[in-house]
Design a protein around this motif. Structure first.
Motif, PDB file in Angstrom:
ATOM      1  N   SER A 108      34.098  -3.771 -54.180  1.00  0.00           N
ATOM      2  CA  SER A 108      33.813  -4.164 -55.562  1.00  0.00           C
ATOM      3  C   SER A 108      34.249  -3.099 -56.551  1.00  0.00           C
ATOM      4  N   THR A 164      34.859  -9.219 -49.249  1.00  0.00           N
ATOM      5  CA  THR A 164      33.742  -9.942 -49.856  1.00  0.00           C
ATOM      6  C   THR A 164      33.301  -9.254 -51.140  1.00  0.00           C
ATOM      7  N   GLY A 165      33.268  -7.919 -51.125  1.00  0.00           N
ATOM      8  CA  GLY A 165      32.913  -7.165 -52.330  1.00  0.00           C
ATOM      9  C   GLY A 165      33.907  -7.375 -53.450  1.00  0.00           C
ATOM     10  N   SER A 171      31.047  -2.879 -48.695  1.00  0.00           N
ATOM     11  CA  SER A 171      31.000  -3.887 -49.750  1.00  0.00           C
ATOM     12  C   SER A 171      31.147  -3.243 -51.122  1.00  0.00           C
ATOM     13  N   GLN A 203      35.761 -10.082 -53.885  1.00  0.00           N
ATOM     14  CA  GLN A 203      35.625 -11.452 -54.369  1.00  0.00           C
ATOM     15  C   GLN A 203      34.390 -11.631 -55.223  1.00  0.00           C
ATOM     16  N   SER A 204      33.375 -10.806 -55.015  1.00  0.00           N
ATOM     17  CA  SER A 204      32.138 -10.978 -55.767  1.00  0.00           C
ATOM     18  C   SER A 204      32.289 -10.585 -57.236  1.00  0.00           C
TER      19      SER A 204
END
Length: 96
Positions: free
Chosen positions: A41, A76-77, A37, A79-80
């Motif tokens: 990011s 997911t990372g 993750s 998109q965060s």
């Protein structure tokens, strides 16, 4: 104009929160899920030094990491840390 300023403040604050100082010891302390993750990011925000440390640790753990799960967590990372699109007027298109 106010939305643009608020967006810039939000991006800078997310950038500051997501870029805590990484050392090789702190990277080793991350779980596999946290590693994947965090890699996503940091790639998204362009933190090159953190990405290099995370990739080195990923290479060391490659046998123990589930690749498909890591890909999902990496996305997911990413998109965060992406800015949230907002509806602009009534013309029906999104702007970032």
């Amino acid at each position: 104009m106010k939305r643009l300023i608020l967006l810039a403040i939000a991006v800078l604050s997310l950038n500051g929160c997501a870029s805590w100082n990484l050392t090789s010891e702190s990277v080793k302390a991350l779980s596999n899920d946290e590693l994947c993750s965090r890699l996503g990011s940091d790639v998204q925000i362009g933190n090159v030094s953190a990405v290099a440390l995370l990739l080195d640790e990923y290479k060391l753990r490659a046998d123990n990491i589930d690749f498909e799960r890591c890909v999902i967590l990496e996305r997911t990372g990413k998109q965060s840390v992406m800015p949230i699109p907002y509806y602009y007027g009534y013309s029906g298109y999104y702007r970032y």
